[in-house]
Design a protein around this motif. Structure first.
Motif, mmCIF file in Angstrom:
data_model
loop_
_atom_site.group_PDB
_atom_site.id
_atom_site.type_symbol
_atom_site.label_atom_id
_atom_site.label_comp_id
_atom_site.label_asym_id
_atom_site.label_seq_id
_atom_site.Cartn_x
_atom_site.Cartn_y
_atom_site.Cartn_z
ATOM 1 N N SER A 136 -0.785 0.508 34.703
ATOM 2 C CA SER A 136 0.205 -0.020 35.719
ATOM 3 C C SER A 136 1.116 1.076 34.164
ATOM 4 O O SER A 136 2.724 0.520 34.675
ATOM 5 C CB SER A 136 0.711 -1.473 34.889
ATOM 6 O OG SER A 136 0.127 -1.748 33.110
ATOM 7 N N LEU A 137 0.299 1.945 33.470
ATOM 8 C CA LEU A 137 1.086 2.656 33.429
ATOM 9 C C LEU A 137 1.619 4.201 34.444
ATOM 10 O O LEU A 137 0.367 4.094 35.165
ATOM 11 C CB LEU A 137 0.250 3.459 32.232
ATOM 12 C CG LEU A 137 0.380 1.961 30.941
ATOM 13 C CD1 LEU A 137 -0.875 3.139 28.943
ATOM 14 C CD2 LEU A 137 1.143 1.818 30.468
ATOM 15 N N ASP A 138 2.541 4.846 33.971
ATOM 16 C CA ASP A 138 2.730 5.988 34.735
ATOM 17 C C ASP A 138 2.404 7.124 33.680
ATOM 18 O O ASP A 138 3.218 7.907 33.539
ATOM 19 C CB ASP A 138 3.947 5.928 35.178
ATOM 20 C CG ASP A 138 4.239 7.236 36.437
ATOM 21 O OD1 ASP A 138 3.115 7.782 36.634
ATOM 22 O OD2 ASP A 138 5.397 7.639 36.485
ATOM 23 N N ARG A 139 0.924 7.856 33.392
ATOM 24 C CA ARG A 139 0.094 8.358 33.111
ATOM 25 C C ARG A 139 0.137 9.568 33.722
ATOM 26 O O ARG A 139 -1.310 8.811 34.693
ATOM 27 C CB ARG A 139 -0.347 7.697 31.691
ATOM 28 C CG ARG A 139 -0.122 7.031 31.059
ATOM 29 C CD ARG A 139 0.650 7.648 29.663
ATOM 30 N NE ARG A 139 1.925 6.739 28.777
ATOM 31 C CZ ARG A 139 1.623 6.643 27.398
ATOM 32 N NH1 ARG A 139 0.126 6.793 26.971
ATOM 33 N NH2 ARG A 139 1.842 6.105 27.275
ATOM 34 N N SER A 140 0.296 10.232 33.168
ATOM 35 C CA SER A 140 -1.004 11.986 34.477
ATOM 36 C C SER A 140 -1.857 12.077 32.963
ATOM 37 O O SER A 140 -2.206 11.894 32.026
ATOM 38 C CB SER A 140 -0.213 12.587 34.207
ATOM 39 O OG SER A 140 0.206 13.412 33.170
ATOM 40 N N GLY A 141 -3.460 12.055 33.359
ATOM 41 C CA GLY A 141 -4.418 12.804 33.090
ATOM 42 C C GLY A 141 -5.096 11.377 32.344
ATOM 43 O O GLY A 141 -4.609 10.750 31.994
ATOM 44 N N PRO A 142 -6.536 11.763 31.373
ATOM 45 C CA PRO A 142 -7.038 10.791 30.619
ATOM 46 C C PRO A 142 -6.526 10.370 29.585
ATOM 47 O O PRO A 142 -5.520 11.041 29.064
ATOM 48 C CB PRO A 142 -8.529 11.698 30.844
ATOM 49 C CG PRO A 142 -8.168 13.036 29.869
ATOM 50 C CD PRO A 142 -7.449 13.500 31.487
ATOM 51 N N LEU A 143 -6.561 8.723 29.538
ATOM 52 C CA LEU A 143 -6.259 8.398 28.199
ATOM 53 C C LEU A 143 -7.685 7.804 27.510
ATOM 54 O O LEU A 143 -8.030 7.702 28.173
ATOM 55 C CB LEU A 143 -5.164 7.532 28.253
ATOM 56 C CG LEU A 143 -5.170 5.995 29.810
ATOM 57 C CD1 LEU A 143 -5.644 5.220 28.566
ATOM 58 C CD2 LEU A 143 -4.033 5.694 29.702
ATOM 59 N N ALA A 144 -7.133 6.818 26.442
ATOM 60 C CA ALA A 144 -8.637 6.712 25.398
ATOM 61 C C ALA A 144 -7.510 5.334 25.205
ATOM 62 O O ALA A 144 -6.768 5.372 24.298
ATOM 63 C CB ALA A 144 -9.052 7.299 24.384
ATOM 64 N N VAL A 145 -8.312 4.117 24.714
ATOM 65 C CA VAL A 145 -7.885 2.906 24.508
ATOM 66 C C VAL A 145 -8.814 2.410 23.539
ATOM 67 O O VAL A 145 -10.086 2.676 23.339
ATOM 68 C CB VAL A 145 -7.518 1.693 25.180
ATOM 69 C CG1 VAL A 145 -7.018 -0.019 24.428
ATOM 70 C CG2 VAL A 145 -6.816 1.747 26.417
ATOM 71 N N VAL A 146 -8.471 2.593 22.209
ATOM 72 C CA VAL A 146 -9.081 2.100 21.184
ATOM 73 C C VAL A 146 -9.170 0.820 20.620
ATOM 74 O O VAL A 146 -7.449 0.826 19.682
ATOM 75 C CB VAL A 146 -9.794 3.406 20.343
ATOM 76 C CG1 VAL A 146 -8.128 3.616 19.335
ATOM 77 C CG2 VAL A 146 -9.833 3.312 18.826
ATOM 78 N N ASN A 147 -10.382 -0.341 20.349
ATOM 79 C CA ASN A 147 -9.934 -1.251 20.103
ATOM 80 C C ASN A 147 -11.156 -1.157 18.681
ATOM 81 O O ASN A 147 -11.940 -1.045 18.736
ATOM 82 C CB ASN A 147 -10.690 -2.037 20.274
ATOM 83 C CG ASN A 147 -10.678 -3.646 20.282
ATOM 84 O OD1 ASN A 147 -9.639 -3.899 20.013
ATOM 85 N ND2 ASN A 147 -12.051 -3.937 19.445
ATOM 86 N N ILE A 148 -9.666 -1.294 17.505
ATOM 87 C CA ILE A 148 -10.565 -1.280 16.229
ATOM 88 C C ILE A 148 -10.149 -2.654 15.370
ATOM 89 O O ILE A 148 -9.215 -3.470 14.917
ATOM 90 C CB ILE A 148 -9.148 -0.246 15.053
ATOM 91 C CG1 ILE A 148 -9.141 0.949 15.449
ATOM 92 C CG2 ILE A 148 -9.917 -0.153 14.124
ATOM 93 C CD1 ILE A 148 -8.162 1.935 15.797
ATOM 94 N N GLY A 149 -11.111 -3.167 15.529
ATOM 95 C CA GLY A 149 -11.811 -4.429 15.288
ATOM 96 C C GLY A 149 -12.769 -4.556 13.318
ATOM 97 O O GLY A 149 -12.804 -3.512 13.001
ATOM 98 N N GLY A 150 -13.486 -5.035 13.675
ATOM 99 C CA GLY A 150 -14.599 -4.976 12.602
ATOM 100 C C GLY A 150 -15.509 -3.177 13.097
ATOM 101 O O GLY A 150 -15.809 -3.068 11.436
#
Length: 367
Positions: free
Chosen positions: A162-176
């Motif tokens: 749903s995002l209008d982003r060019s190029g690769p992106l990373a989602v980082v989830n920081i839990g334990g």
């Protein structure tokens, strides 16, 4: 067919149960509904820590020796309370909910031994809330030779579409534990754990201050990083291994800090988490142009500052800034995964868990 799903998540940070409602067809997210939270009490958190310590001796995933049986009952009850309070607060009728995704509480994760253990009685939960419950999401992947983690990347990909982003992106989830999803267009999805998230820091802060975590990274902000210790800790062979890869919450628990002040210790462990996340970059196909941070670590301003320094010139932003929910992301994901599991769609892929072929997963407990 569009489904209404509720996701429940109790993560490795041991803070409580997150609840979230989403509407999805198992492929795309049509709407994000309300979210909720049921914190664990100090006694409940203490019981979970005891269960985690004792789980290290498990050799069979269905065994519940020692405190594990009591912890499982507590986890089940806490999730039932969280779901009941959530639906009552928001006026949601049980017949309007198609499925509940219930991850349970991971107490042991050793995929190399084909062993992953999540406590929580799904059958009892389904009877209590009177809604079908999808559970046991990791087992099929692990049995087929996968890492069984991370599971959230397919949800991250659905959101990223749903995002209008060019190029690769990373989602980082920081839990334990920290994990990333590397997304480049509709086809490329790579995921792995990167190493410690909040677990080492939370455990340290609890020992030295009695507080469950470093609120907003304020303690770390007052300290100096022991750069030599961080550099040595990052020599652990896990960090050089290519994705996909995963680890147990307590993988690095044996690492001992030198004698440091509380502030310096917090700063050092925060830098270790940031360094471990940044260390994944050379192992990715391309440099991510943007990083979206979610999970409890998104609230740690010291950690975000360190990540911006280490990941520059890429942008680093809190998921909340995109209209996502940093706090409820994993709960939403398990609602999404439950809908996918109902439809027999893949939850994991060779490039997310190392499983040989795309795998669906989860089992249904009915009221």
């Amino acid at each position: 067919m569009l489904m209404t799903a509720i996701g429940l998540m109790s993560g490795t940070s041991l803070d409580g149960v997150d609840v979230a409602l989403i509407k999805t067809d198992g492929r795309r997210v049509s709407a994000l509904g309300p979210t909720g939270y049921r914190p664990y009490s100090d006694a409940e958190r203490s019981l979970l820590r005891q269960a985690l310590a004792e789980a290290g001796q498990l050799t069979r995933r269905d065994d519940r020796p020692g405190s594990l049986g009591e912890a499982e009952r507590m986890v089940t009850l806490a999730h039932a309370e969280a779901a009941a309070n959530f639906t009552a607060q928001h006026g949601i009728a049980r017949e309007d909910v198609d499925i509940v995704g219930f991850h349970g509480q991971t107490v042991l994760h050793r995929p190399a031994q084909k062993l992953t253990v999540q406590i929580g009685d799904a059958a009892a939960l389904a009877k209590a809330i009177r809604v079908p419950v999808m559970h046991d999401f990791r087992a099929a992947d692990v049995a087929a030779g996968g890492q069984g983690a991370p599971l959230v990347p397919v949800y991250h990909r659905a959101l990223a579409q749903s995002l209008d982003r060019s190029g690769p992106l990373a989602v980082v989830n920081i839990g334990g534990v920290s994990n990333i999803s590397y997304i480049d267009g509709h086809e490329t999805l790579i995921a792995c754990d990167t190493g410690p998230g909040n677990a080492l820091l939370d455990d340290f802060v609890l020992r030295v201050s009695g507080q469950p975590f470093d609120a907003e990274g304020r303690l770390a902000a007052q300290g100096q990083v022991d750069e030599a210790w961080v550099a040595a800790a990052l020599q652990h062979p896990f960090f050089a291994a290519p994705p996909p890869k995963s680890l147990d919450r307590n993988e690095f628990a044996a690492l001992a800090l030198p004698k440091l002040t509380p502030a310096d210790g917090a700063a050092t462990l925060t830098a270790f988490t940031a360094g471990a996340i940044a260390g994944i970059v050379p192992l990715l196909p391309k440099l991510p142009l943007s990083w979206i941070v979610t999970g409890g670590g998104a609230r740690n301003l010291s950690l975000l500052r360190m990540l911006r320094e280490k990941l520059a010139p890429a942008s680093v932003e809190n998921a909340d800034a995109l209209g996502w929910s940093a706090d409820a992301m994993e709960a939403q994901a398990f609602g999404f995964l439950a809908a996918r599991g109902l439809k027999g769609l893949p939850l994991t892929y060779p490039q997310t868990t190392g499983v040989v072929i795309p795998m669906t997963g989860g089992r249904i407990a009915r009221p």
